[in-house]
Motif scaffolding. Sequence first.
Motif, short mmCIF file in Angstrom:
data_model
loop_
_atom_site.label_atom_id
_atom_site.label_comp_id
_atom_site.label_asym_id
_atom_site.label_seq_id
_atom_site.Cartn_x
_atom_site.Cartn_y
_atom_site.Cartn_z
N ASN A 1 40.55 33.84 57.85
CA ASN A 1 41.70 32.95 57.99
C ASN A 1 42.85 33.40 57.10
N SER A 2 44.05 32.97 57.40
CA SER A 2 45.18 33.17 56.50
C SER A 2 44.82 32.53 55.17
N GLY A 3 45.09 33.22 54.07
CA GLY A 3 44.78 32.69 52.75
C GLY A 3 43.34 32.92 52.32
N SER A 4 42.58 33.64 53.11
CA SER A 4 41.17 33.87 52.76
C SER A 4 40.99 35.02 51.77
N GLY A 5 42.01 35.84 51.62
CA GLY A 5 41.92 36.99 50.73
C GLY A 5 41.79 38.31 51.47
N LYS A 6 42.07 38.30 52.79
CA LYS A 6 41.95 39.51 53.61
C LYS A 6 42.77 40.67 53.08
N SER A 7 44.05 40.44 52.88
CA SER A 7 44.94 41.54 52.49
C SER A 7 44.59 42.09 51.11
N THR A 8 44.27 41.21 50.18
CA THR A 8 43.87 41.66 48.84
C THR A 8 42.60 42.48 48.93
N MET A 9 41.62 41.99 49.68
CA MET A 9 40.36 42.73 49.85
C MET A 9 40.62 44.08 50.51
N ALA A 10 41.40 44.07 51.60
CA ALA A 10 41.64 45.30 52.35
C ALA A 10 42.35 46.34 51.49
N GLU A 11 43.35 45.92 50.76
CA GLU A 11 44.10 46.84 49.91
C GLU A 11 43.21 47.43 48.82
N THR A 12 42.42 46.59 48.17
CA THR A 12 41.53 47.05 47.11
C THR A 12 40.44 47.96 47.67
N LEU A 13 39.85 47.56 48.79
CA LEU A 13 38.78 48.36 49.39
C LEU A 13 39.30 49.72 49.86
#
Length: 181
Positions: free
Chosen positions: A9-21
């Motif tokens: 979902n929006s706000g779930s941390g997708k972008s932060t996770m994807a960028e870090t990973l």
Amino acid sequence: MRRVSVVGNSGSGKSTMAETLASRLAVDHVELDRLFHLPGWTELPLDDFRRQVADLIGTDGWVVDGNYLAVRDLVWARADTVVWMDPPRAVVMARVISRSLARVLLQRELWNGNREGWRFLLSTDPAKSIIAWAWTQHRAYRDRYSAAMNDPALAHLTFLRLRSASDAERWLAAVEKQPRS
């Protein structure tokens, strides 16, 4: 693990996770929202969107961030792993509201010159408000990705469901950092 789809979902941390990973794996980060939302909140035509995504995932390694059903078949056909960010609704809503409020007040750009305005923040229409979207889609994402995890047609994928920031941090700590080539 070299080709990863990060969903939630929006706000779930997708972008932060994807960028870090992506950084840890030393591969490209592909943010679907950045491709799809052109200047002036214009949407990229679906054929063009699919073509661009297909080109970007044609490489040996990547992390794709986003939930677009229009390209999921392409992404998941090439992916080896799906990371599902699934924090509780209260966490998602707190993140989305605070993030959106900060974006409106500070006029922060999202992608391609687009910014959230007060009308985005205050609207109850999920098509216009990320806050309304996150609220109304929480259960739908849970249903969608729970079903996908159990779908025999997707048995080629390793699914990982992360329900909290501490789950995400522990898992990322176990992912070894790869040298950039």
